[in-house]
Write a protein that holds these residues in place. Structure first.
Motif, PDB file in Angstrom:
ATOM      1  N   MET A 122     -41.206  36.916 101.365  1.00 49.98           N
ATOM      2  CA  MET A 122     -40.146  35.925 101.533  1.00 49.98           C
ATOM      3  C   MET A 122     -40.365  35.136 102.814  1.00 49.98           C
ATOM      4  SD  MET A 122     -38.371  36.666  98.830  1.00 49.98           S
ATOM      5  CE  MET A 122     -36.896  35.686  99.078  1.00 49.98           C
ATOM      6  N   ALA A 123     -39.904  33.881 102.814  1.00 46.77           N
ATOM      7  CA  ALA A 123     -39.926  33.034 103.996  1.00 46.77           C
ATOM      8  C   ALA A 123     -38.487  32.675 104.349  1.00 46.77           C
ATOM      9  CB  ALA A 123     -40.749  31.768 103.746  1.00 46.77           C
ATOM     10  N   LEU A 124     -38.063  33.031 105.574  1.00 48.86           N
ATOM     11  CA  LEU A 124     -36.676  32.864 105.995  1.00 48.86           C
ATOM     12  C   LEU A 124     -36.607  31.955 107.216  1.00 48.86           C
ATOM     13  CD1 LEU A 124     -35.587  36.603 105.742  1.00 48.86           C
ATOM     14  CD2 LEU A 124     -35.312  34.837 103.998  1.00 48.86           C
ATOM     15  N   VAL A 125     -35.648  31.046 107.195  1.00 48.76           N
ATOM     16  CA  VAL A 125     -35.425  30.133 108.309  1.00 48.76           C
ATOM     17  C   VAL A 125     -34.097  30.494 108.970  1.00 48.76           C
ATOM     18  CG1 VAL A 125     -35.074  27.734 108.994  1.00 48.76           C
ATOM     19  CG2 VAL A 125     -36.751  28.298 107.226  1.00 48.76           C
ATOM     20  N   THR A 152     -38.377  29.493 112.669  1.00 43.12           N
ATOM     21  CA  THR A 152     -38.201  28.046 112.598  1.00 43.12           C
ATOM     22  C   THR A 152     -38.691  27.538 111.240  1.00 43.12           C
ATOM     23  OG1 THR A 152     -40.388  27.603 113.541  1.00 43.12           O
ATOM     24  CG2 THR A 152     -38.538  27.892 115.087  1.00 43.12           C
ATOM     25  N   ALA A 153     -38.372  26.291 110.945  1.00 46.12           N
ATOM     26  CA  ALA A 153     -38.815  25.700 109.683  1.00 46.12           C
ATOM     27  C   ALA A 153     -40.343  25.621 109.621  1.00 46.12           C
ATOM     28  CB  ALA A 153     -38.205  24.314 109.503  1.00 46.12           C
ATOM     29  N   ALA A 154     -40.975  25.372 110.767  1.00 48.96           N
ATOM     30  CA  ALA A 154     -42.430  25.299 110.804  1.00 48.96           C
ATOM     31  C   ALA A 154     -43.075  26.678 110.789  1.00 48.96           C
ATOM     32  CB  ALA A 154     -42.878  24.518 112.041  1.00 48.96           C
ATOM     33  N   ASP A 155     -42.366  27.679 111.290  1.00 40.92           N
ATOM     34  CA  ASP A 155     -42.895  29.046 111.357  1.00 40.92           C
ATOM     35  C   ASP A 155     -41.795  30.018 110.933  1.00 40.92           C
ATOM     36  OD1 ASP A 155     -44.542  31.217 111.858  1.00 40.92           O
ATOM     37  OD2 ASP A 155     -44.022  31.305 113.992  1.00 40.92           O
ATOM     38  N   PRO A 156     -41.487  30.071 109.650  1.00 46.45           N
ATOM     39  CA  PRO A 156     -40.377  30.924 109.195  1.00 46.45           C
ATOM     40  C   PRO A 156     -40.710  32.404 109.319  1.00 46.45           C
ATOM     41  CG  PRO A 156     -41.547  30.004 107.315  1.00 46.45           C
ATOM     42  CD  PRO A 156     -42.132  29.353 108.535  1.00 46.45           C
ATOM     43  N   LEU A 157     -39.662  33.225 109.281  1.00 40.21           N
ATOM     44  CA  LEU A 157     -39.855  34.669 109.228  1.00 40.21           C
ATOM     45  C   LEU A 157     -40.435  35.026 107.871  1.00 40.21           C
ATOM     46  CD1 LEU A 157     -36.439  35.887 110.719  1.00 40.21           C
ATOM     47  CD2 LEU A 157     -38.620  35.686 111.928  1.00 40.21           C
ATOM     48  N   ARG A 158     -41.491  35.812 107.863  1.00 40.33           N
ATOM     49  CA  ARG A 158     -42.123  36.226 106.606  1.00 40.33           C
ATOM     50  C   ARG A 158     -42.069  37.744 106.508  1.00 40.33           C
ATOM     51  NH1 ARG A 158     -44.702  32.186 103.919  1.00 40.33           N
ATOM     52  NH2 ARG A 158     -45.038  30.250 105.051  1.00 40.33           N
ATOM     53  N   VAL A 159     -41.397  38.203 105.469  1.00 35.09           N
ATOM     54  CA  VAL A 159     -41.234  39.634 105.248  1.00 35.09           C
ATOM     55  C   VAL A 159     -41.178  39.889 103.747  1.00 35.09           C
ATOM     56  CG1 VAL A 159     -38.732  39.366 105.565  1.00 35.09           C
ATOM     57  CG2 VAL A 159     -39.755  41.641 105.641  1.00 35.09           C
ATOM     58  N   GLY A 160     -42.046  40.763 103.263  1.00 36.08           N
ATOM     59  CA  GLY A 160     -42.049  41.116 101.847  1.00 36.08           C
ATOM     60  C   GLY A 160     -42.250  39.940 100.917  1.00 36.08           C
ATOM     61  N   THR A 205     -33.010  31.244  95.728  1.00 35.37           N
ATOM     62  CA  THR A 205     -32.849  31.468  97.160  1.00 35.37           C
ATOM     63  C   THR A 205     -32.661  32.959  97.450  1.00 35.37           C
ATOM     64  OG1 THR A 205     -30.455  31.092  96.983  1.00 35.37           O
ATOM     65  CG2 THR A 205     -31.847  29.195  97.491  1.00 35.37           C
ATOM     66  N   ALA A 206     -32.967  33.336  98.682  1.00 39.75           N
ATOM     67  CA  ALA A 206     -32.854  34.740  99.089  1.00 39.75           C
ATOM     68  C   ALA A 206     -31.401  35.094  99.353  1.00 39.75           C
ATOM     69  CB  ALA A 206     -33.698  34.981 100.343  1.00 39.75           C
ATOM     70  N   ASN A 207     -31.049  36.346  99.089  1.00 41.49           N
ATOM     71  CA  ASN A 207     -29.703  36.862  99.345  1.00 41.49           C
ATOM     72  C   ASN A 207     -29.714  37.544 100.710  1.00 41.49           C
ATOM     73  OD1 ASN A 207     -27.247  38.180  99.395  1.00 41.49           O
ATOM     74  ND2 ASN A 207     -27.353  38.905  97.298  1.00 41.49           N
ATOM     75  N   VAL A 208     -29.150  36.868 101.713  1.00 41.63           N
ATOM     76  CA  VAL A 208     -29.129  37.392 103.077  1.00 41.63           C
ATOM     77  C   VAL A 208     -27.685  37.460 103.551  1.00 41.63           C
ATOM     78  CG1 VAL A 208     -30.038  37.180 105.411  1.00 41.63           C
ATOM     79  CG2 VAL A 208     -31.359  36.292 103.482  1.00 41.63           C
ATOM     80  N   SER A 209     -27.235  38.654 103.961  1.00 41.32           N
ATOM     81  CA  SER A 209     -25.856  38.852 104.392  1.00 41.32           C
ATOM     82  C   SER A 209     -25.823  39.279 105.857  1.00 41.32           C
ATOM     83  CB  SER A 209     -25.168  39.920 103.542  1.00 41.32           C
ATOM     84  OG  SER A 209     -25.227  39.591 102.170  1.00 41.32           O
ATOM     85  N   SER A 269     -27.441  32.177 110.933  1.00 42.14           N
ATOM     86  CA  SER A 269     -27.481  32.449 109.495  1.00 42.14           C
ATOM     87  C   SER A 269     -28.923  32.303 109.031  1.00 42.14           C
ATOM     88  CB  SER A 269     -26.572  31.488 108.717  1.00 42.14           C
ATOM     89  OG  SER A 269     -27.004  30.146 108.883  1.00 42.14           O
ATOM     90  N   LEU A 270     -29.282  33.057 107.994  1.00 41.67           N
ATOM     91  CA  LEU A 270     -30.651  33.056 107.490  1.00 41.67           C
ATOM     92  C   LEU A 270     -30.655  32.550 106.054  1.00 41.67           C
ATOM     93  CD1 LEU A 270     -30.895  35.002 109.961  1.00 41.67           C
ATOM     94  CD2 LEU A 270     -32.648  36.231 108.678  1.00 41.67           C
ATOM     95  N   SER A 271     -31.650  31.739 105.745  1.00 47.49           N
ATOM     96  CA  SER A 271     -31.821  31.228 104.386  1.00 47.49           C
ATOM     97  C   SER A 271     -33.310  31.135 104.092  1.00 47.49           C
ATOM     98  CB  SER A 271     -31.167  29.854 104.219  1.00 47.49           C
ATOM     99  OG  SER A 271     -31.767  28.901 105.099  1.00 47.49           O
ATOM    100  N   GLY A 272     -33.650  31.230 102.836  1.00 50.59           N
ATOM    101  CA  GLY A 272     -35.061  31.147 102.482  1.00 50.59           C
ATOM    102  C   GLY A 272     -35.288  31.445 101.021  1.00 50.59           C
ATOM    103  N   ALA A 273     -36.544  31.576 100.659  1.00 55.90           N
ATOM    104  CA  ALA A 273     -36.914  31.792  99.265  1.00 55.90           C
ATOM    105  C   ALA A 273     -38.277  32.464  99.216  1.00 55.90           C
ATOM    106  CB  ALA A 273     -36.936  30.469  98.501  1.00 55.90           C
TER     107      ALA A 273
END
Length: 374
Positions: free
Chosen positions: A141-144, A131-139, A74-78, A88-92
């Protein structure tokens, strides 16, 4: 980060403000340790993602399709301490080819998200709504986003930080290793050519009806049909392309040749998917598909070894300078025992000569006194 606590508040101690052992440790952390840890985390996350993706294309000893071989990293998001929203943000990892492992700061302006690099503040491409259907994509990574973010909220994304420590095997039963290819291919006995089934690869195990019976018939020497579907042109380099699978042939097929594909059952001794797993380390996965995991590991090894060699050379050079400075100091303030012994003898002889002069003067003076008394 180090800071000096003053009456007016903490004063950050940035790069170049500290020297000595502490300054050396901070420089080592910023120039060697942090980049090496980031690269190692990048490799670990790519290994987990790539192996899991290939493992899901195979079949295990019980006749079931494979699952995750490694636990997903999982991604480390603080969140920033001054955030006012409840998001809160989570993703992988979602795209190894775009995964750069660079830390980024994500900011919400009340309507949309933006991202900049943490080290230099340069803008970073960011897409999606979170959103889960359209997560944030950066570098890569996909973040919800969970909860509601307020305008001005910031989050620090460290995609490679701690990733190597998360790498763990997800399965405990060896029978769950999906070593077999879920399909097996055979040539019809009535074929006129010498073509035989070669490598059979599963491109997408989730495609509808991929693990089922399939029939390939060559309509002529260069055209084939899969399950009675529309004609397709045969390319020996690409092979026969079906719905979620690809079959390459050894030899040259002819018109009327037929090849059958069927699902494998439990207890298969096939190792087709295991061979595909073994070949992953040399396939391009990073840097837009140009760098393999072996190549990334070699880069990490070379960079670390080079930094260690440079530090050793710098230490040797400083040692030579230290010896020269000590020699110069000793030349000015040091004691030469031979010279001091010679000076001691010279001073002793001078003292003895002076004593003789005084003795002679005393004798003359006493003689004068005796003559006066008479």
């Amino acid at each position: 980060e180090l800071a000096l606590q003053s009456p007016s508040g903490p004063v950050p101690l940035g790069p170049g403000t500290l020297g000595g052992e502490l300054g050396g440790l901070l420089e080592f952390r910023s120039l060697v340790l942090d980049p090496a840890a980031s690269q190692l985390g990048r490799i670990a996350a790519t290994v987990a993602y790539t192996v899991n993706a290939q493992h899901r294309q195979g079949m295990d000893l019980y006749g079931q399709m494979g699952g995750d071989f490694f636990r997903p990293i999982t991604a480390n998001v603080s969140p920033h301490a001054l955030n006012t929203g409840g998001a809160s943000l989570s993703g992988a990892l979602a795209d190894p080819a775009a995964f750069d492992g660079i830390d980024a700061v994500l900011t919400f302006d009340g309507a949309s998200w933006s991202a900049v690099r943490r080290d230099n503040g340069q803008p970073v491409t960011l897409t999606g709504t979170g959103t889960a259907a359209d997560p944030l994509r950066v570098g890569g990574m996909a973040l919800v986003v969970s909860g509601s973010a307020a305008a001005g909220d910031r989050f620090l994304l460290r995609p490679a930080s701690g990733a190597a420590g998360q790498l763990q095997v997800a399965i405990t039963d060896p029978g769950r290793i999906a070593a077999a290819s879920p399909l097996k291919a055979s040539a019809d006995l009535g074929n006129d050519s010498d073509a035989t089934p070669g490598a059979l690869a599963i491109a997408d195990a989730t495609a509808p009806g991929v693990v089922a019976n399939h029939t390939v018939v060559f309509l002529d020497d260069t055209t084939y049909s899969v399950d009675g579907g529309p004609p397709a042109t045969y390319d020996p380099a690409t092979g026969i392309v079906g719905g979620g699978w690809t079959l390459k042939l050894e030899g040259t097929p002819r018109a009327g040749d037929r090849f059958d594909l069927a699902p494998r059952g439990p207890g298969s001794s096939d190792n087709g998917n295991m061979r595909a797993l073994a070949a992953l380390d040399d396939l391009g996965r990073l840097e837009g598909g140009q760098l393999s995991m072996n190549g990334a590991l070699q880069q990490l090894t070379v960079a670390t070894a080079s930094a260690a060699r440079q530090a050793g050379d710098a230490r040797d050079a400083q040692g030579i300078i230290d010896q020269q400075v000590r020699a110069d100091r000793e030349a000015l303030s040091g004691v030469n025992l031979d010279e001091e012994a010679a000076n001691l003898l010279r001073f002793q002889q001078a003292y003895q000569a002076a004593a003789q002069v005084i003795a002679a003067a005393d004798t003359v003076f006493q003689s004068l006194l005796s003559a006066v008394r008479r």
